[in-house]
Write a protein that holds these residues in place. Sequence first.
Motif, short mmCIF file in Angstrom:
data_model
loop_
_atom_site.label_atom_id
_atom_site.label_comp_id
_atom_site.label_asym_id
_atom_site.label_seq_id
_atom_site.Cartn_x
_atom_site.Cartn_y
_atom_site.Cartn_z
N MET A 345 0.82 -1.07 -0.05
CA MET A 345 -0.01 -0.24 0.70
C MET A 345 0.80 1.22 0.34
N ALA A 346 0.25 2.74 -0.67
CA ALA A 346 1.45 3.82 -0.77
C ALA A 346 1.59 3.84 0.91
N GLU A 347 0.75 3.30 2.04
CA GLU A 347 1.42 4.05 2.83
C GLU A 347 2.36 3.13 3.27
N ALA A 348 3.43 2.28 3.13
CA ALA A 348 4.36 1.60 3.13
C ALA A 348 5.58 1.19 1.93
N GLN A 421 -1.88 -4.95 10.85
CA GLN A 421 -1.30 -3.32 11.48
C GLN A 421 0.79 -3.80 11.07
N ILE A 422 1.27 -2.76 10.31
CA ILE A 422 2.77 -3.03 9.36
C ILE A 422 3.32 -1.48 11.01
N SER A 423 4.41 -1.70 11.03
CA SER A 423 5.52 -1.19 11.69
C SER A 423 7.15 -1.11 10.33
N GLY A 424 7.56 -0.15 10.71
CA GLY A 424 9.32 0.14 10.03
C GLY A 424 9.41 1.41 8.82
N PRO A 425 10.69 1.26 8.86
CA PRO A 425 11.34 2.26 8.26
C PRO A 425 10.95 2.77 7.32
N ALA A 426 10.28 2.20 6.53
CA ALA A 426 9.29 2.12 5.04
C ALA A 426 8.39 2.92 5.27
N ALA A 437 -6.61 11.82 11.21
CA ALA A 437 -6.40 11.17 10.19
C ALA A 437 -5.36 9.67 10.41
N THR A 438 -4.08 11.31 11.17
CA THR A 438 -3.32 10.03 11.76
C THR A 438 -2.79 9.30 12.36
N ALA A 439 -3.63 10.41 13.95
CA ALA A 439 -4.12 9.73 14.83
C ALA A 439 -4.43 8.51 14.63
N ALA A 440 -5.88 8.52 14.29
CA ALA A 440 -6.64 7.28 14.11
C ALA A 440 -6.14 6.07 13.84
N GLY A 444 -0.40 2.85 18.57
CA GLY A 444 1.29 2.55 18.36
C GLY A 444 1.61 3.42 17.67
N PRO A 445 2.96 1.91 18.05
CA PRO A 445 3.37 2.63 16.74
C PRO A 445 3.32 1.82 15.19
N TRP A 446 2.32 0.99 15.49
CA TRP A 446 1.47 0.72 14.70
C TRP A 446 0.50 0.91 13.45
N LEU A 447 0.81 1.30 12.46
CA LEU A 447 -0.48 1.29 11.21
C LEU A 447 -1.37 0.40 10.93
N ARG A 448 -2.53 1.05 11.41
CA ARG A 448 -3.76 -0.17 10.92
C ARG A 448 -3.48 0.44 9.74
N THR A 449 -4.27 -1.11 8.99
CA THR A 449 -3.89 -1.29 7.45
C THR A 449 -5.69 -0.56 6.70
N GLY A 450 -6.12 -1.63 7.83
CA GLY A 450 -7.42 -1.68 7.88
C GLY A 450 -8.06 -2.92 6.60
#
Length: 576
Positions: A345-348, A421-426, A437-440, A444-450
């Motif tokens: 996804m674009a977020e990664a 959920q994902i986390s990492g330098p990319a 939207a960022t907070a939602a 924590g450090p994990w991005l919710r992909t949906g």
Amino acid sequence: MDTLNSPTLDSPAPDSPAPVSPTLDHTAPTLRALDSPTLCDAVRALGPGVSVSYPRTGERLDAAGLDTASERFAHRLVEAGVRPGDVVGLLSPTGPQVLVGLLGIVRAGAAASMLPTTAGTPEREAERLAPAVGAAGMRHLVVRRDCADTARALHGLHPALTVVDTESSPSRSPAGRLPRVAPEDLAVVQFTSGSTSAPKGVMLSHATVLAGLRAIAASARMGGDDVMVTWVPHFHDMGLFGPLAVLFAGGSVHVIPPLDFVRRPGRVLRLLAETGATLLTGPDFSYQRLAAAATPELAAELDLSRWRLAFNGAEPVRSATVSAFRTRMAPAKVAASTMYPVYGMAEATLAITFPAPGTTPRVVHVDRQRLSDDGLAIEVPPGHPQAKPLVAVGRPVLGMELRLVDAAGSVCGPGQLGEIQISGPAVTSGYYGDPVATAAAFDGPWLRTGDLGLQLDGDLFVTGRRKEMIVVNGQNHFPEDAESLTRDLPGVHRGRCVAYADIAGERLTVAVEIAPGGDPDVVARQIHRTLAERLGTASVHVHPLRPGWLPLTTSGKWQRGLVRELLADEAGAPQR
């Protein structure tokens, strides 16, 4: 640079559960371009064998040409008033101006936003682009001349916008140094396609982008011998970061316009053979088209033995596509391991999971009812009446951490359905100018992909979007299940259908395009009967529609939410 109070991805929270999935066995690339701190440094470090070609026009850029042209254009942008930290829009069809424009923008100290080009009228296109221009606070728009009418219309909506022609040069010989760019500076603001919500500007710094490109190159084992053919639009993350990874890994790229693929997929197969291509990217539907175009006669005359990876992502990967591709391409010497289902996804910065290169795609069959109702993957034989095929999309790429979380927030075990959920330098730090939207988006450090998925033996299987799950009378249904059971029925136009829950949530609704000459009532009855039998619910409503009615995003995804809104008032539905 836009600053937000967004969660950091540099260090996990003390009580964060450990990732539950192993990563791929990577061999990290050591090429200077990929090891650079910024994209500005990376373009100056491109290897001598790097080139990007445009078969439609015969244009070609080598490493030196790309470096020189982008530097010159950066000076032109500075002269036009672009300042460090600006977000600059780029509106151009396929061509060398895209890469030169992108790299010129970042070398001028700004962030590039790749805006979609479609076939609408200039006024309609301007209205569609205006929200992104406003959200990013764009003061400059880089435009190729054949998009000039759209630029003028957009200028009418945003009078402060300065339009810069991609063909223009500085008024005098470039003098002085370009702005200094740091790894933490924004490089790209990539607006999402809006398949399930309003588009949001994904923020990607230079360090983030390069981490993503390294992950792609390492996990797909890219190198100087690789040749990519790409037709995916550059304003889609697959069409932007895929080719960049190949170039920065020392390979070469051949870029064709999207319509060339859509109109003549067989010609793309010939181009793969002529160029000795090793890589191709595209969503699942594109490989369906390639398989259909690979007639026995055409396949027999092509040697595609160098083709090693067919990246299949951006939409659910169908087991039927995997099977058809393997069967139809085998006579052209395409290995069974070439089909390469991936997830990103674009977020990664594109890549989240890849299979190990050289392995054949893994397909499992699970009980559809148990998966939707209980969130458990119970394997069944392919012929089982509730068999739901799932295609594995591999394991986390270099630097990526991944976990699955259930509705209660607990980390899932093997075979248990949960949100990815994902986390990492990319991974992005958030959405431009949108702290809510960022907070939602972060746990924590994990991005919710949906996205919903599960893991079996370490492999990830993606099952759909959380917000698109259909709940009718207490029963859960994946829209992809209803669509897969509908698309191949007689009378359905080119498999085009969309499933969703109606506004009241009382019925599973299928909006389906009826093939010319088909009887809408007959088709609707067949769809209702099939879904009632296979999904175990009689609460099914069918919306017959004319061919071409269903809307897609600019990246080719179905807009289920928009379809539901448009058809909410049945009396206002299009006439068939």
